[in-house]
Design a protein around this motif. Structure first.
Motif, short mmCIF file in Angstrom:
data_model
loop_
_atom_site.label_atom_id
_atom_site.label_comp_id
_atom_site.label_asym_id
_atom_site.label_seq_id
_atom_site.Cartn_x
_atom_site.Cartn_y
_atom_site.Cartn_z
N PHE A 97 63.82 76.66 12.32
CA PHE A 97 62.70 77.05 13.18
C PHE A 97 61.67 75.93 13.27
N GLY A 98 61.17 75.70 14.47
CA GLY A 98 60.15 74.68 14.68
C GLY A 98 59.11 75.15 15.67
N VAL A 99 58.00 74.42 15.70
CA VAL A 99 56.89 74.74 16.58
C VAL A 99 56.42 73.43 17.24
N VAL A 100 55.89 73.54 18.45
CA VAL A 100 55.36 72.38 19.16
C VAL A 100 54.06 72.77 19.85
N ALA A 101 53.10 71.84 19.86
CA ALA A 101 51.87 71.98 20.64
C ALA A 101 51.82 70.79 21.59
N PHE A 102 51.39 71.00 22.82
CA PHE A 102 51.41 69.91 23.79
C PHE A 102 50.18 69.93 24.70
N LEU A 103 49.87 68.75 25.21
CA LEU A 103 48.80 68.54 26.18
C LEU A 103 49.31 67.50 27.18
N ASN A 104 49.21 67.82 28.48
CA ASN A 104 49.68 66.87 29.48
C ASN A 104 48.73 66.81 30.66
N PHE A 156 42.88 65.18 38.57
CA PHE A 156 43.90 65.36 37.54
C PHE A 156 44.27 66.83 37.43
N ALA A 157 45.52 67.10 37.14
CA ALA A 157 45.99 68.44 36.82
C ALA A 157 46.40 68.40 35.35
N THR A 158 45.66 69.12 34.52
CA THR A 158 45.87 69.08 33.07
C THR A 158 46.39 70.44 32.59
N GLY A 159 47.29 70.41 31.65
CA GLY A 159 47.84 71.63 31.06
C GLY A 159 48.00 71.49 29.57
N ALA A 160 48.10 72.62 28.89
CA ALA A 160 48.26 72.63 27.44
C ALA A 160 49.01 73.89 27.04
N GLY A 161 49.62 73.85 25.88
CA GLY A 161 50.33 75.04 25.41
C GLY A 161 51.01 74.81 24.09
N PHE A 162 51.88 75.76 23.76
CA PHE A 162 52.63 75.71 22.50
C PHE A 162 54.02 76.27 22.75
N GLY A 163 54.89 76.01 21.81
CA GLY A 163 56.26 76.48 21.96
C GLY A 163 56.94 76.68 20.63
N PHE A 164 58.08 77.31 20.71
CA PHE A 164 58.91 77.59 19.53
C PHE A 164 60.29 76.99 19.73
N ARG A 165 60.90 76.55 18.66
CA ARG A 165 62.24 75.96 18.70
C ARG A 165 63.14 76.66 17.68
N LEU A 166 64.36 76.94 18.09
CA LEU A 166 65.40 77.48 17.23
C LEU A 166 66.59 76.54 17.32
N MET A 167 66.94 75.92 16.20
CA MET A 167 68.05 74.97 16.16
C MET A 167 69.37 75.73 16.29
N LEU A 168 70.11 75.46 17.36
CA LEU A 168 71.40 76.10 17.57
C LEU A 168 72.54 75.30 16.96
N ASN A 169 72.41 73.97 16.98
CA ASN A 169 73.47 73.12 16.45
C ASN A 169 72.83 71.85 15.87
N LYS A 170 72.94 71.69 14.55
CA LYS A 170 72.34 70.52 13.90
C LYS A 170 73.01 69.22 14.30
N ILE A 209 55.02 78.12 26.21
CA ILE A 209 54.01 78.88 26.92
C ILE A 209 52.85 77.93 27.21
N GLY A 210 52.45 77.83 28.49
CA GLY A 210 51.42 76.87 28.83
C GLY A 210 50.40 77.41 29.82
N ARG A 211 49.23 76.79 29.83
CA ARG A 211 48.16 77.10 30.77
C ARG A 211 47.79 75.82 31.49
N GLY A 212 47.40 75.94 32.75
CA GLY A 212 47.10 74.75 33.53
C GLY A 212 45.88 74.89 34.40
N LYS A 213 45.84 74.08 35.42
CA LYS A 213 44.71 73.99 36.34
C LYS A 213 44.44 75.33 37.01
N GLN A 214 43.17 75.68 37.13
CA GLN A 214 42.70 76.89 37.79
C GLN A 214 43.30 78.16 37.19
#
Length: 83
Positions: free
Chosen positions: A17-24, A41-55, A65-70
């Motif tokens: 299991f993994g997690v990610v946070a991002f800003l773009n 500029f159009a800016t967005g941010a969010g977070f996500g989850f990762r499940l390793m299916l094959n190492k 899941i992300g949020r963006g402009k307006q």
């Protein structure tokens, strides 16, 4: 022009299991409207989850899941990642 930063970390020791946070952000030009690169500029941010299916192949099941402009928002499901 597009840029993104991410912070990724594993929740479990084995990497299942993994997690990610991002800003773009992105900017573009449009000859029809006269908008030039870097005018807005159009800016967005969010977070996500990762499940390793094959190492071996580093294949992940992704939920972002992300949020963006307006106040726009989106949910993305993916198998595998670009990097």
């Amino acid at each position: 022009m597009y840029g993104e930063v991410e912070y990724r970390w594993t929740v479990t020791r084995n990497g299942l299991f993994g997690v990610v946070a991002f800003l773009n952000t992105e900017t573009l030009s449009n000859e029809q409207t006269g908008e030039k690169l870097f005018d807005s500029f159009a800016t967005g941010a969010g977070f996500g989850f990762r499940l390793m299916l094959n190492k071996r192949s580093q294949t992940n099941l992704c939920l972002d899941i992300g949020r963006g402009k307006q106040g726009s928002s989106a949910v993305y499901f993916a198998v595998q990642e670009a990097f």
